[in-house]
Design an enzyme around this catalytic site. Sequence first.
Site, PDB file in Angstrom:
ATOM      1  N   ASP A  35      -7.329  11.917 -14.065  1.00  0.00           N
ATOM      2  CA  ASP A  35      -6.653  11.439 -12.858  1.00  0.00           C
ATOM      3  C   ASP A  35      -5.148  11.633 -12.927  1.00  0.00           C
ATOM      4  O   ASP A  35      -4.648  12.344 -13.779  1.00  0.00           O
ATOM      5  CB  ASP A  35      -7.057  10.010 -12.489  1.00  0.00           C
ATOM      6  CG  ASP A  35      -7.095   9.118 -13.701  1.00  0.00           C
ATOM      7  OD1 ASP A  35      -6.169   9.246 -14.528  1.00  0.00           O
ATOM      8  OD2 ASP A  35      -8.031   8.317 -13.829  1.00  0.00           O
ATOM      9  N   LYS A  57      -6.156   9.977  -6.867  1.00  0.00           N
ATOM     10  CA  LYS A  57      -5.802   9.939  -5.447  1.00  0.00           C
ATOM     11  C   LYS A  57      -5.611  11.345  -4.914  1.00  0.00           C
ATOM     12  O   LYS A  57      -5.148  12.229  -5.596  1.00  0.00           O
ATOM     13  CB  LYS A  57      -4.487   9.170  -5.268  1.00  0.00           C
ATOM     14  CG  LYS A  57      -4.703   7.708  -5.058  1.00  0.00           C
ATOM     15  CD  LYS A  57      -3.392   7.035  -4.723  1.00  0.00           C
ATOM     16  CE  LYS A  57      -3.365   5.672  -5.367  1.00  0.00           C
ATOM     17  NZ  LYS A  57      -2.044   5.166  -5.624  1.00  0.00           N
ATOM     18  N   MET A 172       2.509  -1.578 -13.364  1.00  0.00           N
ATOM     19  CA  MET A 172       2.056  -1.613 -11.965  1.00  0.00           C
ATOM     20  C   MET A 172       2.744  -2.714 -11.157  1.00  0.00           C
ATOM     21  O   MET A 172       2.138  -3.295 -10.260  1.00  0.00           O
ATOM     22  CB  MET A 172       0.526  -1.839 -11.904  1.00  0.00           C
ATOM     23  CG  MET A 172      -0.258  -0.838 -12.708  1.00  0.00           C
ATOM     24  SD  MET A 172      -2.036  -1.180 -12.700  1.00  0.00           S
ATOM     25  CE  MET A 172      -2.167  -2.514 -13.878  1.00  0.00           C
TER      26      MET A 172
HETATM   27  N1  SAH Z   1      -3.456   2.941 -19.435  1.00  0.00           N
HETATM   28  C1  SAH Z   1      -2.115   3.141 -19.022  1.00  0.00           C
HETATM   29  C2  SAH Z   1      -1.696   2.172 -17.945  1.00  0.00           C
HETATM   30  C3  SAH Z   1      -2.462   2.303 -16.670  1.00  0.00           C
HETATM   31  S1  SAH Z   1      -1.850   1.254 -15.413  1.00  0.00           S
HETATM   32  C4  SAH Z   1      -1.183   3.046 -20.237  1.00  0.00           C
HETATM   33  O1  SAH Z   1      -1.607   2.623 -21.310  1.00  0.00           O
HETATM   34  O2  SAH Z   1      -0.040   3.454 -20.110  1.00  0.00           O
HETATM   35  C5  SAH Z   1      -0.743   2.316 -14.568  1.00  0.00           C
HETATM   36  C6  SAH Z   1       0.673   1.859 -14.766  1.00  0.00           C
HETATM   37  O3  SAH Z   1       1.154   2.319 -16.005  1.00  0.00           O
HETATM   38  C7  SAH Z   1       1.665   2.395 -13.764  1.00  0.00           C
HETATM   39  O4  SAH Z   1       1.644   1.670 -12.567  1.00  0.00           O
HETATM   40  C8  SAH Z   1       2.957   2.197 -14.506  1.00  0.00           C
HETATM   41  O5  SAH Z   1       3.367   0.876 -14.500  1.00  0.00           O
HETATM   42  C9  SAH Z   1       2.542   2.536 -15.913  1.00  0.00           C
HETATM   43  N2  SAH Z   1       2.820   3.916 -16.286  1.00  0.00           N
HETATM   44  C10 SAH Z   1       1.962   4.806 -16.793  1.00  0.00           C
HETATM   45  N3  SAH Z   1       2.588   5.957 -17.105  1.00  0.00           N
HETATM   46  C11 SAH Z   1       3.873   5.787 -16.776  1.00  0.00           C
HETATM   47  C12 SAH Z   1       5.039   6.597 -16.869  1.00  0.00           C
HETATM   48  N4  SAH Z   1       5.003   7.837 -17.357  1.00  0.00           N
HETATM   49  N5  SAH Z   1       6.220   6.094 -16.458  1.00  0.00           N
HETATM   50  C13 SAH Z   1       6.293   4.852 -15.973  1.00  0.00           C
HETATM   51  N6  SAH Z   1       5.235   4.060 -15.854  1.00  0.00           N
HETATM   52  C14 SAH Z   1       4.035   4.497 -16.259  1.00  0.00           C
END
Ligand code: SAH
Length: 515
Positions: A35, A57, A172
Site C-alpha cells: 500500500d 488508496k 496519524m
Molecule cells: N506501521 C507504521 C505506521 C502505520 S500508521 C509504522 O510503523 O511506521 C500510519 C502513520 O504512520 C501515518 O499517519 C504517519 O503518522 C506515520 N508515518 C508512516 N510513515 C511516515 C513517514 N515517512 N513520515 C511521517 N509519518 C509517517
Amino acid sequence: MIGKVYLVGAGPGDPKLITIRGLEALKRCDVVVYDRLASPQLLHATRPEAEQIYVGKRTDRHIMKQEQINQMLVDLALEGKMVVRLKGGDPTVFGRVGEEADALRANGIIYEIIPGITSAIAVPAYAGIPVTHRDISSSFSVITGHESPDKLDQSIQWDKVTNATGTLVFLMGVANIGYISSQLIEHGRSPDTPIALVRWGTRAEQRTLVGTLQNIEQKVAEASFKPPAVIVVGDVVRQQEQLAWIEQKPLFGKRVLVTRARSQASELTEMLDEAGAECYEFPVIETRLPQDQATVDAIGAALQQTDVYDWVVLTSVNGVDYFFRWLEHYRVDIRSLHRAKFAAVGPKTAETLMQRGIRPDYIPDSFQAEGLLEGFEELLLPGQKVLLARGNLARSLLPNTLQERGIEATDIHIYETIAATPRDVWLPELLEKGRIHLITFTSSSTVTNFIAALRRLGVQDPSTLLQHIEIACIGPITAKTAEENGLIVKIMPEQSTIPAMVQALIDNRSKEKGE
Ligand code: SAH
C-alpha cells in the site's frame, strides 16, 4: 502445496531502511501486496515475473477493506504462492498485522512476521530528534492520533498517557493536532512544551515543523501542514536544533531518477545518496552477449590472432568486462596481446582495466571518441593495427576516421545493449505530479530507452511530461540526444564523468539556494 505469507515491514520510506530479511523475502516472492506508505522502489527488488498488487488508496476506487485484504492473502497462499504483504514502517505498529495473521492462522496458512523500522522512531531520527536522551527523557510512548476526538477519548486515557513517559509520539494525528495539544495541556503538560511534526520523514519531501503545545495548531494551519506526519512531544524536540543532519546535505529534498543499465555499478546512486538526494533507480538498458552468429564469429576471428594488434581500445566498463569474458570463452591468454598497448576511454574504464592487472597506456583528456582520435593522431602510425572492442551501439566515427588515416581497425561488437522492460506503473504519475525533480542520463542509449520506456508505460508525449523536470546529462553527446528528443538539458559537467556530474548538480543546487 499451499503457499506462505510474509508480513513484512517496509520501513518508514527510504527504501534502504528495510531489513535484510524483508528484502530477501521480496526478492523471492511470487506476489507482493502493498500500500501507500511502502516505497514503490522496493518493488524493483522483486523478480520480473512477480505479481504486484496495490491495495491502498486510489483515485478511481475506494480503499480496499481490511477483510478483503485478509481474504486476498488467504486466497493467494491457497493458490500455492509465496506472498509478501509489504507494510509501511513496522507491521505490528498500527499496521493491522494482528488481523491479517489471524485470518491466515484460521485458514491454516503459515506466515512469518518480519519487523520493520517504525516511523515512530525513524522519522524523528531523520529530523535529528532522538526519542530518548540520557539527560532529557528516559521513556517514550507511541500513541494513535487517529479517529474523531470522542473515539480518541475512549482509546486514550489522557490523564495517564500525558505524563506517563518523557516523550510522546503520535502517529496519524495531524488532523487532530489541536485536540491532542489541548488535551496534553489540560492534563498537565506545560503549554511551552516543544512539539514537532515531521512530514514524509526519510523521503525527499521530509519537512519538520516545530512549535509548542500552545501554538502548534496555529502553525500547522498557517503552513497548511498535511499528513502523513509523526508528531513528537517533549524536550527531546529541542535536540533537533543541533542534531538535524539530513536536511543539511547539499542535495537533500531532491528525488533523482537515475536511468542506468541493470548490471552497471551504482556509483552514481551511491554518490547522489551520499549528497542527500533520494535516488529512484530506473534500469532502462541491459547488456548481454551478442545473439547473432556472425558477430560471435567475428569476435572469434579477431581474437585468434591477438599478437598482431598495436593497440586495443576499450571504451566502457562494460566493454572491459565483456572483453575478458570473450578471452575466456575463446581460451585466449592475455599475454598473447603482449605487443598491444591499451587505450581506455574515461577513468572508470581505466580503473576497471587496472583491476584486471592492465595499466592503460593512454587515456584521452576528453572521454569520447573525438578525444581518443585527437590523441591517436600522434600515437598511431599508418599501417598499424587497432582492435576496437565495443558495444553494438558504438558510433562509427572511430573506425571510419582510423581507416581514413590508414590504420587498420578491427571493430568487434562484444556486447549488445537492449531495452529493459520497466514495470514501474507509478512512474508516469510521479513525473506528472512533480515528485521526481531531476533525471540523470549517462549515455545516449539511456535517453532513447527512457523515452521508449515511458511510451511503453502509456505516456503519449514524453517530452511534454518531462518539461518541468531538470535534466542532467553526463556529456555533450548524451545532451545532444536528449535535445533531439525534445528535452531541455539543464546540467552538464565540463568533464564527462560521474563525480563531475554529481558536483555539477551540487553546484547548481547551491546556486539555486543563492549560496
Ligand atoms: N506501521 C507504521 C505506521 C502505520 S500508521 C509504522 O510503523 O511506521 C500510519 C502513520 O504512520 C501515518 O499517519 C504517519 O503518522 C506515520 N508515518 C508512516 N510513515 C511516515 C513517514 N515517512 N513520515 C511521517 N509519518 C509517517
